[in-house]
Design a protein around this motif. Structure first.
Motif, mmCIF file in Angstrom:
data_model
loop_
_atom_site.group_PDB
_atom_site.id
_atom_site.type_symbol
_atom_site.label_atom_id
_atom_site.label_comp_id
_atom_site.label_asym_id
_atom_site.label_seq_id
_atom_site.Cartn_x
_atom_site.Cartn_y
_atom_site.Cartn_z
ATOM 1 N N ILE A 1 53.289 -29.093 -44.005
ATOM 2 C CA ILE A 1 52.195 -28.196 -43.668
ATOM 3 C C ILE A 1 51.292 -27.988 -44.871
ATOM 4 C CG2 ILE A 1 51.628 -25.826 -43.004
ATOM 5 C CD1 ILE A 1 54.261 -25.768 -41.442
ATOM 6 N N GLN A 2 51.920 -27.740 -46.022
ATOM 7 C CA GLN A 2 51.149 -27.491 -47.232
ATOM 8 C C GLN A 2 50.295 -28.701 -47.613
ATOM 9 O OE1 GLN A 2 53.204 -25.734 -50.570
ATOM 10 N NE2 GLN A 2 54.676 -24.715 -49.253
ATOM 11 N N PHE A 3 50.861 -29.893 -47.527
ATOM 12 C CA PHE A 3 50.131 -31.088 -47.909
ATOM 13 C C PHE A 3 48.933 -31.332 -46.992
ATOM 14 C CE2 PHE A 3 53.938 -32.478 -50.346
ATOM 15 C CZ PHE A 3 53.284 -32.791 -51.534
ATOM 16 N N VAL A 4 49.104 -31.115 -45.705
ATOM 17 C CA VAL A 4 48.004 -31.336 -44.755
ATOM 18 C C VAL A 4 46.840 -30.405 -45.053
ATOM 19 C CG1 VAL A 4 47.289 -31.129 -42.344
ATOM 20 C CG2 VAL A 4 49.458 -32.228 -42.912
ATOM 21 N N LEU A 5 47.132 -29.117 -45.208
ATOM 22 C CA LEU A 5 46.072 -28.146 -45.464
ATOM 23 C C LEU A 5 45.447 -28.349 -46.837
ATOM 24 C CD1 LEU A 5 47.779 -24.958 -43.977
ATOM 25 C CD2 LEU A 5 45.893 -26.259 -42.991
ATOM 26 N N ALA A 6 46.291 -28.626 -47.837
ATOM 27 C CA ALA A 6 45.773 -28.821 -49.193
ATOM 28 C C ALA A 6 44.850 -30.033 -49.263
ATOM 29 C CB ALA A 6 46.935 -28.980 -50.169
ATOM 30 N N PHE A 7 45.208 -31.092 -48.560
ATOM 31 C CA PHE A 7 44.386 -32.304 -48.570
ATOM 32 C C PHE A 7 42.982 -32.022 -48.053
ATOM 33 C CE2 PHE A 7 42.689 -35.873 -46.077
ATOM 34 C CZ PHE A 7 42.536 -36.818 -47.088
ATOM 35 N N LEU A 8 42.872 -31.212 -47.009
ATOM 36 C CA LEU A 8 41.562 -30.906 -46.427
ATOM 37 C C LEU A 8 40.670 -30.182 -47.430
ATOM 38 C CD1 LEU A 8 42.660 -29.772 -42.851
ATOM 39 C CD2 LEU A 8 41.695 -31.970 -43.527
ATOM 40 N N PHE A 9 41.240 -29.253 -48.175
ATOM 41 C CA PHE A 9 40.434 -28.508 -49.145
ATOM 42 C C PHE A 9 40.098 -29.360 -50.368
ATOM 43 C CE2 PHE A 9 42.356 -24.858 -46.861
ATOM 44 C CZ PHE A 9 41.165 -24.248 -46.460
ATOM 45 N N VAL A 10 41.016 -30.207 -50.792
ATOM 46 C CA VAL A 10 40.722 -31.125 -51.896
ATOM 47 C C VAL A 10 39.599 -32.066 -51.504
ATOM 48 C CG1 VAL A 10 41.624 -33.024 -53.288
ATOM 49 C CG2 VAL A 10 43.023 -30.988 -52.922
ATOM 50 N N VAL A 29 39.723 -23.447 -55.277
ATOM 51 C CA VAL A 29 40.963 -23.139 -55.999
ATOM 52 C C VAL A 29 41.745 -22.045 -55.273
ATOM 53 C CG1 VAL A 29 41.901 -22.101 -58.108
ATOM 54 C CG2 VAL A 29 40.163 -23.881 -58.262
ATOM 55 N N LEU A 30 41.052 -21.023 -54.813
ATOM 56 C CA LEU A 30 41.717 -19.938 -54.078
ATOM 57 C C LEU A 30 42.280 -20.445 -52.756
ATOM 58 C CD1 LEU A 30 39.232 -16.976 -54.668
ATOM 59 C CD2 LEU A 30 41.386 -17.435 -55.836
ATOM 60 N N ALA A 31 41.507 -21.272 -52.055
ATOM 61 C CA ALA A 31 41.979 -21.820 -50.785
ATOM 62 C C ALA A 31 43.194 -22.708 -51.001
ATOM 63 C CB ALA A 31 40.855 -22.604 -50.104
ATOM 64 N N PHE A 32 43.136 -23.536 -52.043
ATOM 65 C CA PHE A 32 44.245 -24.435 -52.351
ATOM 66 C C PHE A 32 45.505 -23.638 -52.672
ATOM 67 C CE2 PHE A 32 46.826 -27.093 -55.117
ATOM 68 C CZ PHE A 32 46.815 -28.317 -54.461
ATOM 69 N N SER A 33 45.368 -22.579 -53.473
ATOM 70 C CA SER A 33 46.530 -21.765 -53.838
ATOM 71 C C SER A 33 47.091 -21.008 -52.645
ATOM 72 C CB SER A 33 46.146 -20.767 -54.940
ATOM 73 O OG SER A 33 45.175 -19.839 -54.478
ATOM 74 N N ALA A 34 46.237 -20.779 -51.644
ATOM 75 C CA ALA A 34 46.688 -20.057 -50.451
ATOM 76 C C ALA A 34 47.500 -20.934 -49.509
ATOM 77 C CB ALA A 34 45.486 -19.478 -49.699
ATOM 78 N N VAL A 35 47.294 -22.255 -49.580
ATOM 79 C CA VAL A 35 47.975 -23.150 -48.639
ATOM 80 C C VAL A 35 48.960 -24.094 -49.300
ATOM 81 C CG1 VAL A 35 46.020 -23.076 -47.039
ATOM 82 C CG2 VAL A 35 46.143 -24.905 -48.755
ATOM 83 N N PHE A 36 48.972 -24.106 -50.645
ATOM 84 C CA PHE A 36 49.855 -25.044 -51.344
ATOM 85 C C PHE A 36 50.426 -24.380 -52.593
ATOM 86 C CE2 PHE A 36 50.989 -28.566 -54.123
ATOM 87 C CZ PHE A 36 51.602 -29.450 -53.239
ATOM 88 N N GLY A 37 51.736 -24.537 -52.792
ATOM 89 C CA GLY A 37 52.345 -23.996 -53.995
ATOM 90 C C GLY A 37 53.206 -22.769 -53.724
ATOM 91 N N PRO A 38 53.572 -22.043 -54.776
ATOM 92 C CA PRO A 38 54.492 -20.901 -54.656
ATOM 93 C C PRO A 38 54.017 -19.819 -53.693
ATOM 94 C CG PRO A 38 54.197 -21.522 -56.943
ATOM 95 C CD PRO A 38 53.177 -22.293 -56.171
ATOM 96 N N LEU A 39 52.722 -19.507 -53.750
ATOM 97 C CA LEU A 39 52.199 -18.450 -52.881
ATOM 98 C C LEU A 39 52.334 -18.830 -51.412
ATOM 99 C CD1 LEU A 39 50.751 -15.686 -52.953
ATOM 100 C CD2 LEU A 39 48.592 -16.928 -52.817
ATOM 101 N N ALA A 40 51.957 -20.060 -51.092
ATOM 102 C CA ALA A 40 52.057 -20.531 -49.710
ATOM 103 C C ALA A 40 53.509 -20.597 -49.257
ATOM 104 C CB ALA A 40 51.391 -21.896 -49.574
ATOM 105 N N ALA A 41 54.406 -21.024 -50.155
ATOM 106 C CA ALA A 41 55.825 -21.135 -49.804
ATOM 107 C C ALA A 41 56.418 -19.765 -49.516
ATOM 108 C CB ALA A 41 56.584 -21.817 -50.941
ATOM 109 N N ARG A 42 56.076 -18.788 -50.336
ATOM 110 C CA ARG A 42 56.616 -17.445 -50.138
ATOM 111 C C ARG A 42 56.055 -16.793 -48.885
ATOM 112 N NH1 ARG A 42 56.783 -12.493 -54.607
ATOM 113 N NH2 ARG A 42 57.909 -11.008 -53.253
#
Length: 260
Positions: free
Chosen positions: A9-18, A51-64
């Motif tokens: 899930i994280q990779f799909v959303l992160a890819f779109l924002f990148v 950067v904010l969108a990426f951090s919201a869907v990928f990484g520690p914040l998204a996982a938690r």
């Protein structure tokens, strides 16, 4: 609550924002070569929003956020409110129109002037799309369902982002707007929309979404209320500034320009 494929899930959303970030930067470079240099502050706004969108869907914040409602609400504020505001201020549509060739730019202009887009950009429709979607998400079983369905999770997060973006675009005009609505009309709808957002926060405090612990619901609701109010204040300030500038007597503007 748990996800069967949280990393996917994280990779799909992160890819779109990148991808969106790369497209904007490339467009800014091309536009600067052909025409006047694209403003640096707009590039910074777009970059910060991504950067904010990426951090919201990928990484520690998204996982938690998968298992913690309070963290989920941080994601909501970043993805559905703050990021859209930053991206709108970056004027992406203006950049796209400057970058495309004449033929494609005219086609895009026709789309922007079409009836479906006019309906979607109506502040009332945009508000229902944004605030109404949140009411459905948090007052039904949809919030629980998205934790067990990859497709549903992606769709809901994209909806939160797109709805927030469309709502912001419908309220403050940074890019060219083929179908502008009056300041009075937008102000009236804006007040109702922000009230609907705050009422939802209070409702969740009293009646948590299904499956959410009371403590998390209370903290998340307060975060939604006060954090949302902060972003709302910025949005209102920009809106009022535009209104003031648009309604100032022309003689005042002329005198200010002459003094410069």
């Amino acid at each position: 609550m748990s996800y069967t494929n949280g990393e996917g899930i994280q990779f799909v959303l992160a890819f779109l924002f990148v991808l969106a970030f790369v497209i904007y930067i490339v467009a800014a470079i091309q536009s600067s070569r052909r025409y006047k240099t694209w403003p640096l502050y707009r590039i910074i706004l777009w970059s910060l929003g991504m950067v904010l969108a990426f951090s919201a869907v990928f990484g520690p914040l998204a996982a938690r956020a998968h298992n913690d409602f309070t963290t989920h609400m941080i994601v909501h504020l970043l993805l559905g409110m703050l990021t859209p505001l930053l991206l709108v201020l970056a004027a992406p549509m203006t950049l796209i129109l400057r970058t495309l060739n004449v033929s494609l730019a005219r086609r895009l202009s026709r789309i922007l002037k079409s009836r479906p887009v006019r309906i979607l950009m109506n502040p009332i429709v945009a508000s229902f799309f944004n605030i109404g979607g949140l009411w459905i998400l948090y007052t039904t079983d949809l919030y629980m369902m998205m934790h067990n369905n990859l497709f549903l999770h992606i769709v809901i997060h994209l909806h939160i982002f797109l709805a927030g973006y469309i709502f912001t675009v419908s309220m403050i005009y940074i890019d060219p707007t083929p179908h502008p609505f009056s300041f009075v009309y937008r102000a009236f709808v804006l007040v109702l929309a922000l009230a609907g957002h705050n009422i939802l926060a209070k409702y969740m405090y009293a009646k948590p979404p299904n499956g959410v612990p009371i403590a998390q619901a209370e903290m998340g609701s307060m975060l939604m209320y006060y954090g949302g109010s902060f972003v709302d204040f910025i949005l209102i300030w920009i809106f009022v500034s535009q209104w003031f500038k648009a309604t100032r007597p022309q003689s005042v503007i002329f005198n200010e320009n002459a003094a410069e």
